[in-house]
Motif scaffolding. Structure first.
Motif, PDB file in Angstrom:
ATOM      1  N   VAL A  82      41.937 -10.518  37.202  1.00  0.00           N
ATOM      2  CA  VAL A  82      42.829  -9.435  36.785  1.00  0.00           C
ATOM      3  C   VAL A  82      41.974  -8.262  36.313  1.00  0.00           C
ATOM      4  CG1 VAL A  82      44.725  -8.767  35.276  1.00  0.00           C
ATOM      5  CG2 VAL A  82      44.528 -11.146  36.024  1.00  0.00           C
ATOM      6  N   ARG A  83      42.287  -7.081  36.836  1.00  0.00           N
ATOM      7  CA  ARG A  83      41.629  -5.859  36.400  1.00  0.00           C
ATOM      8  C   ARG A  83      42.710  -4.864  36.031  1.00  0.00           C
ATOM      9  NH1 ARG A  83      40.160  -1.016  37.299  1.00  0.00           N
ATOM     10  NH2 ARG A  83      41.053  -0.660  39.335  1.00  0.00           N
ATOM     11  N   ALA A  84      42.550  -4.211  34.885  1.00  0.00           N
ATOM     12  CA  ALA A  84      43.592  -3.295  34.428  1.00  0.00           C
ATOM     13  C   ALA A  84      43.011  -1.941  34.056  1.00  0.00           C
ATOM     14  CB  ALA A  84      44.315  -3.890  33.220  1.00  0.00           C
ATOM     15  N   ASP A  85      43.837  -0.895  34.263  1.00  0.00           N
ATOM     16  CA  ASP A  85      43.575   0.444  33.751  1.00  0.00           C
ATOM     17  C   ASP A  85      44.628   0.702  32.692  1.00  0.00           C
ATOM     18  OD1 ASP A  85      41.467   0.992  35.567  1.00  0.00           O
ATOM     19  OD2 ASP A  85      42.921   1.513  37.123  1.00  0.00           O
ATOM     20  N   TYR A  86      44.220   1.300  31.573  1.00  0.00           N
ATOM     21  CA  TYR A  86      45.105   1.459  30.435  1.00  0.00           C
ATOM     22  C   TYR A  86      45.483   2.920  30.199  1.00  0.00           C
ATOM     23  CZ  TYR A  86      43.274  -3.213  29.678  1.00  0.00           C
ATOM     24  OH  TYR A  86      42.906  -4.519  29.854  1.00  0.00           O
ATOM     25  N   HIS A  87      46.673   3.133  29.658  1.00  0.00           N
ATOM     26  CA  HIS A  87      47.125   4.475  29.298  1.00  0.00           C
ATOM     27  C   HIS A  87      46.171   5.026  28.237  1.00  0.00           C
ATOM     28  CE1 HIS A  87      49.625   7.611  27.473  1.00  0.00           C
ATOM     29  NE2 HIS A  87      50.183   7.710  28.683  1.00  0.00           N
ATOM     30  N   PRO A  88      45.719   6.281  28.392  1.00  0.00           N
ATOM     31  CA  PRO A  88      44.706   6.799  27.468  1.00  0.00           C
ATOM     32  C   PRO A  88      45.173   6.925  26.014  1.00  0.00           C
ATOM     33  CG  PRO A  88      45.439   8.508  29.006  1.00  0.00           C
ATOM     34  CD  PRO A  88      46.061   7.226  29.438  1.00  0.00           C
ATOM     35  N   ASN A  89      46.460   7.178  25.777  1.00  0.00           N
ATOM     36  CA  ASN A  89      46.938   7.351  24.400  1.00  0.00           C
ATOM     37  C   ASN A  89      47.600   6.092  23.854  1.00  0.00           C
ATOM     38  OD1 ASN A  89      46.094  10.026  24.427  1.00  0.00           O
ATOM     39  ND2 ASN A  89      48.019  10.700  25.321  1.00  0.00           N
ATOM     40  N   LEU A  90      48.556   5.544  24.604  1.00  0.00           N
ATOM     41  CA  LEU A  90      49.333   4.404  24.104  1.00  0.00           C
ATOM     42  C   LEU A  90      48.659   3.053  24.363  1.00  0.00           C
ATOM     43  CD1 LEU A  90      52.929   5.584  25.040  1.00  0.00           C
ATOM     44  CD2 LEU A  90      51.856   5.537  22.777  1.00  0.00           C
ATOM     45  N   GLY A  91      47.751   2.986  25.325  1.00  0.00           N
ATOM     46  CA  GLY A  91      46.991   1.766  25.557  1.00  0.00           C
ATOM     47  C   GLY A  91      47.628   0.725  26.455  1.00  0.00           C
ATOM     48  N   TYR A  92      48.896   0.887  26.854  1.00  0.00           N
ATOM     49  CA  TYR A  92      49.523  -0.146  27.693  1.00  0.00           C
ATOM     50  C   TYR A  92      48.857  -0.188  29.071  1.00  0.00           C
ATOM     51  CZ  TYR A  92      52.166   3.733  29.763  1.00  0.00           C
ATOM     52  OH  TYR A  92      52.514   4.900  30.384  1.00  0.00           O
ATOM     53  N   PRO A  93      48.853  -1.345  29.735  1.00  0.00           N
ATOM     54  CA  PRO A  93      48.280  -1.430  31.079  1.00  0.00           C
ATOM     55  C   PRO A  93      49.126  -0.603  32.058  1.00  0.00           C
ATOM     56  CG  PRO A  93      48.507  -3.610  30.110  1.00  0.00           C
ATOM     57  CD  PRO A  93      49.264  -2.661  29.233  1.00  0.00           C
ATOM     58  N   GLN A  94      48.506   0.382  32.701  1.00  0.00           N
ATOM     59  CA  GLN A  94      49.220   1.221  33.664  1.00  0.00           C
ATOM     60  C   GLN A  94      49.151   0.631  35.062  1.00  0.00           C
ATOM     61  OE1 GLN A  94      47.287   5.103  32.790  1.00  0.00           O
ATOM     62  NE2 GLN A  94      49.390   5.844  32.724  1.00  0.00           N
ATOM     63  N   THR A  95      47.997   0.129  35.439  1.00  0.00           N
ATOM     64  CA  THR A  95      47.796  -0.487  36.751  1.00  0.00           C
ATOM     65  C   THR A  95      47.096  -1.820  36.547  1.00  0.00           C
ATOM     66  OG1 THR A  95      47.522   1.702  37.731  1.00  0.00           O
ATOM     67  CG2 THR A  95      46.807  -0.187  39.047  1.00  0.00           C
ATOM     68  N   ILE A  96      47.662  -2.862  37.132  1.00  0.00           N
ATOM     69  CA  ILE A  96      47.066  -4.193  37.037  1.00  0.00           C
ATOM     70  C   ILE A  96      46.847  -4.707  38.448  1.00  0.00           C
ATOM     71  CG2 ILE A  96      47.326  -6.547  36.187  1.00  0.00           C
ATOM     72  CD1 ILE A  96      49.247  -5.469  34.075  1.00  0.00           C
ATOM     73  N   GLU A  97      45.589  -4.944  38.802  1.00  0.00           N
ATOM     74  CA  GLU A  97      45.245  -5.538  40.094  1.00  0.00           C
ATOM     75  C   GLU A  97      45.049  -7.033  39.877  1.00  0.00           C
ATOM     76  OE1 GLU A  97      41.948  -3.599  42.005  1.00  0.00           O
ATOM     77  OE2 GLU A  97      42.605  -1.651  41.245  1.00  0.00           O
TER      78      GLU A  97
END
Length: 183
Positions: free
Chosen positions: A122-137
């Motif tokens: 699993v690889r994730a990119d996170y929202h810069p302010n809120l931190g939630y995972p925006q994209t999860i591969e």
């Protein structure tokens, strides 16, 4: 040296090598899945500091779109754009839990008896302010199950340690299209 003793020595060497490989893989898997990475910890900390408790999240998974209303990290309402998705409705907490499963075995015994397991990457990119995972591969990779006798039987039959290399790798991308606070 007689052929019988040569076979005994060869079998002993193969078993010793297999034991060393098995122990090494157990140690390596234990190290990679034991501690979450710093980016995940930082993202989760940012999410925990958010100023709202209810939100609407739009998700896209394999072309399927859904919108979920979440209160106190529990899904309250789900709407689908066209058809229900394979992915069940989730809250951000569930997305973080998915990211933390990186390196774990998703399914055991996927081929040749129990020679191979599907390991979750699993690889994730996170929202810069809120931190939630925006994209999860998410990728499922067939991986040798060194600890099971079926793997060693497959090695013996194929005369190769690549008993799982001919299996397909499965992958998908889960995307948070939008997340907006609710009153």
């Amino acid at each position: 040296m007689a052929p019988f003793f040569r076979k005994i020595w060869l079998l002993t060497a193969v078993l010793l090598l297999a034991g060393v490989c098995g122990i090494t893989s157990v140690i390596a898997v234990g190290r990679t899945s034991a501690a979450p990475d710093a980016a995940l910890l930082d993202a989760r900390a940012r999410w925990n500091k958010r100023p709202f408790d209810a939100y609407r999240m739009q998700l896209r998974d394999r072309g399927c779109r859904m919108e979920v209303d979440v209160h106190a990290e529990r899904v309250q309402k789900t709407r689908y754009a066209t058809r229900p998705c394979e992915q069940p409705p989730v809250a951000v907490r569930d997305l973080f839990d998915l990211v933390e499963r990186h390196g774990s075995v998703r399914r055991t015994c996927v081929s040749r008896g129990c020679a191979c397991d599907d390991v979750l990457s699993v690889r994730a990119d996170y929202h810069p302010n809120l931190g939630y995972p925006q994209t999860i591969e998410i990728t499922l990779t067939p991986t040798p199950n060194w600890r099971h006798a079926d793997f060693w039987q497959a090695v013996w039959e194929t005369r190769s340690l690549d008993a799982c290399n001919d299996l397909p790798v499965g992958s998908r991308v889960l995307t948070v299209v939008a997340l907006t606070p609710l009153p």
